[in-house]
Design a protein around this motif. Structure first.
Motif, PDB file in Angstrom:
ATOM      1  N   GLY A   1       0.806  -1.197   0.000  1.00 44.85           N
ATOM      2  CA  GLY A   1       0.000   0.000   0.000  1.00 44.85           C
ATOM      3  C   GLY A   1       0.844   1.253   0.000  1.00 44.85           C
ATOM      4  N   GLY A   2       0.172   2.395  -0.084  1.00 42.74           N
ATOM      5  CA  GLY A   2       0.874   3.663  -0.059  1.00 42.74           C
ATOM      6  C   GLY A   2      -0.022   4.790  -0.487  1.00 42.74           C
ATOM      7  N   LEU A   3       0.612   5.928  -0.730  1.00 41.71           N
ATOM      8  CA  LEU A   3      -0.096   7.117  -1.182  1.00 41.71           C
ATOM      9  C   LEU A   3       0.119   7.264  -2.685  1.00 41.71           C
ATOM     10  CD1 LEU A   3      -1.594   9.819  -0.686  1.00 41.71           C
ATOM     11  CD2 LEU A   3       0.664  10.825  -0.191  1.00 41.71           C
ATOM     12  N   VAL A   4      -0.967   7.405  -3.414  1.00 38.72           N
ATOM     13  CA  VAL A   4      -0.879   7.517  -4.864  1.00 38.72           C
ATOM     14  C   VAL A   4      -1.899   8.532  -5.344  1.00 38.72           C
ATOM     15  CG1 VAL A   4      -2.511   5.610  -5.231  1.00 38.72           C
ATOM     16  CG2 VAL A   4      -0.830   6.160  -6.997  1.00 38.72           C
ATOM     17  N   GLN A   5      -1.602   9.194  -6.445  1.00 39.50           N
ATOM     18  CA  GLN A   5      -2.547  10.145  -7.023  1.00 39.50           C
ATOM     19  C   GLN A   5      -3.633   9.401  -7.792  1.00 39.50           C
ATOM     20  OE1 GLN A   5      -0.210  12.913  -9.361  1.00 39.50           O
ATOM     21  NE2 GLN A   5      -0.120  14.352  -7.652  1.00 39.50           N
ATOM     22  N   ALA A   6      -4.766  10.028  -7.913  1.00 40.93           N
ATOM     23  CA  ALA A   6      -5.856   9.453  -8.686  1.00 40.93           C
ATOM     24  C   ALA A   6      -5.367   9.119 -10.097  1.00 40.93           C
ATOM     25  CB  ALA A   6      -7.025  10.424  -8.752  1.00 40.93           C
ATOM     26  N   GLY A   7      -5.774   7.958 -10.567  1.00 45.15           N
ATOM     27  CA  GLY A   7      -5.322   7.469 -11.861  1.00 45.15           C
ATOM     28  C   GLY A   7      -4.094   6.594 -11.798  1.00 45.15           C
ATOM     29  N   GLY A   8      -3.471   6.535 -10.646  1.00 39.86           N
ATOM     30  CA  GLY A   8      -2.267   5.732 -10.486  1.00 39.86           C
ATOM     31  C   GLY A   8      -2.574   4.270 -10.215  1.00 39.86           C
ATOM     32  N   SER A   9      -1.511   3.514 -10.011  1.00 35.69           N
ATOM     33  CA  SER A   9      -1.628   2.068  -9.799  1.00 35.69           C
ATOM     34  C   SER A   9      -0.818   1.636  -8.592  1.00 35.69           C
ATOM     35  CB  SER A   9      -1.123   1.306 -11.033  1.00 35.69           C
ATOM     36  OG  SER A   9      -1.883   1.598 -12.180  1.00 35.69           O
ATOM     37  N   LEU A  10      -1.259   0.556  -7.992  1.00 34.66           N
ATOM     38  CA  LEU A  10      -0.525  -0.114  -6.927  1.00 34.66           C
ATOM     39  C   LEU A  10      -0.720  -1.611  -7.072  1.00 34.66           C
ATOM     40  CD1 LEU A  10      -1.398   1.987  -3.723  1.00 34.66           C
ATOM     41  CD2 LEU A  10       0.858   1.806  -4.786  1.00 34.66           C
ATOM     42  N   ARG A  11       0.253  -2.368  -6.610  1.00 36.83           N
ATOM     43  CA  ARG A  11       0.094  -3.821  -6.534  1.00 36.83           C
ATOM     44  C   ARG A  11       0.285  -4.256  -5.091  1.00 36.83           C
ATOM     45  NH1 ARG A  11       3.200  -9.087  -9.093  1.00 36.83           N
ATOM     46  NH2 ARG A  11       4.815  -8.477  -7.572  1.00 36.83           N
ATOM     47  N   LEU A  12      -0.743  -4.830  -4.536  1.00 40.43           N
ATOM     48  CA  LEU A  12      -0.690  -5.335  -3.172  1.00 40.43           C
ATOM     49  C   LEU A  12      -0.281  -6.804  -3.187  1.00 40.43           C
ATOM     50  CD1 LEU A  12      -3.977  -3.815  -1.703  1.00 40.43           C
ATOM     51  CD2 LEU A  12      -1.725  -2.747  -1.985  1.00 40.43           C
ATOM     52  N   SER A  13       0.418  -7.196  -2.139  1.00 41.14           N
ATOM     53  CA  SER A  13       0.821  -8.589  -1.969  1.00 41.14           C
ATOM     54  C   SER A  13       0.311  -9.103  -0.639  1.00 41.14           C
ATOM     55  CB  SER A  13       2.354  -8.719  -2.010  1.00 41.14           C
ATOM     56  OG  SER A  13       2.871  -8.308  -3.237  1.00 41.14           O
ATOM     57  N   CYS A  14      -0.002 -10.374  -0.594  1.00 42.00           N
ATOM     58  CA  CYS A  14      -0.443 -11.026   0.631  1.00 42.00           C
ATOM     59  C   CYS A  14       0.341 -12.323   0.754  1.00 42.00           C
ATOM     60  CB  CYS A  14      -1.938 -11.290   0.580  1.00 42.00           C
ATOM     61  SG  CYS A  14      -2.557 -12.274   1.955  1.00 42.00           S
ATOM     62  N   ALA A  15       1.295 -12.327   1.648  1.00 42.97           N
ATOM     63  CA  ALA A  15       2.164 -13.484   1.820  1.00 42.97           C
ATOM     64  C   ALA A  15       1.699 -14.326   3.002  1.00 42.97           C
ATOM     65  CB  ALA A  15       3.597 -13.025   2.035  1.00 42.97           C
ATOM     66  N   ALA A  16       1.571 -15.607   2.764  1.00 42.78           N
ATOM     67  CA  ALA A  16       1.142 -16.523   3.815  1.00 42.78           C
ATOM     68  C   ALA A  16       2.357 -17.195   4.431  1.00 42.78           C
ATOM     69  CB  ALA A  16       0.201 -17.566   3.252  1.00 42.78           C
ATOM     70  N   SER A  17       2.309 -17.368   5.715  1.00 43.75           N
ATOM     71  CA  SER A  17       3.377 -18.093   6.406  1.00 43.75           C
ATOM     72  C   SER A  17       2.757 -19.045   7.415  1.00 43.75           C
ATOM     73  CB  SER A  17       4.317 -17.111   7.111  1.00 43.75           C
ATOM     74  OG  SER A  17       3.618 -16.340   8.059  1.00 43.75           O
TER      75      SER A  17
END
Length: 113
Positions: free
Chosen positions: A8-24
């Motif tokens: 996650g993070g701060l992004v301007q409208a129209g931008g992209s992010l890729r979230l990850s979910c790691a299992a342990s």
């Protein structure tokens, strides 16, 4: 057994992010997995599901905008988020669909206008 969301993070409208979910602690390759989000003052809502056969479903609000995927070799589930809007601002969580485990801290996504 733990699920750790990141990206996650701060992004301007129209931008992209890729979230990850790691299992342990275990593997979830045979489980349907999902991403959820919770905006301030709102209930947690389901965003996207991926089953063990890689079939996917999305909330109407994110169809065509978000893509869920999984890499069983890495025991990780991803959420690619494109064309982000301020209303996508929320804490994003992942979990097992059936028999969910205790919720982790999630990852904050903030979209500025």
């Amino acid at each position: 057994v733990q699920l750790q969301a990141s990206g996650g993070g701060l992004v301007q409208a129209g931008g992209s992010l890729r979230l990850s979910c790691a299992a342990s602690g275990t593997t979830f390759s045979k489980n349907a997995m999902a991403w959820y989000r919770q905006a301030p003052g709102e209930q947690r809502e389901l965003v996207a599901i991926i089953n063990s056969g890689d079939s996917t479903n999305y909330a109407d609000s994110v169809k065509g905008q978000f893509t869920i995927a999984r890499d069983n070799g890495k025991n990780t589930v991803y959420l690619q988020m494109n064309s982000l809007k301020p209303e996508d601002t929320a804490v994003y969580y992942c979990n097992v669909v059936l028999n969910p485990i205790p919720w982790g801290q999630g990852t904050q996504v903030t979209v500025s206008s």
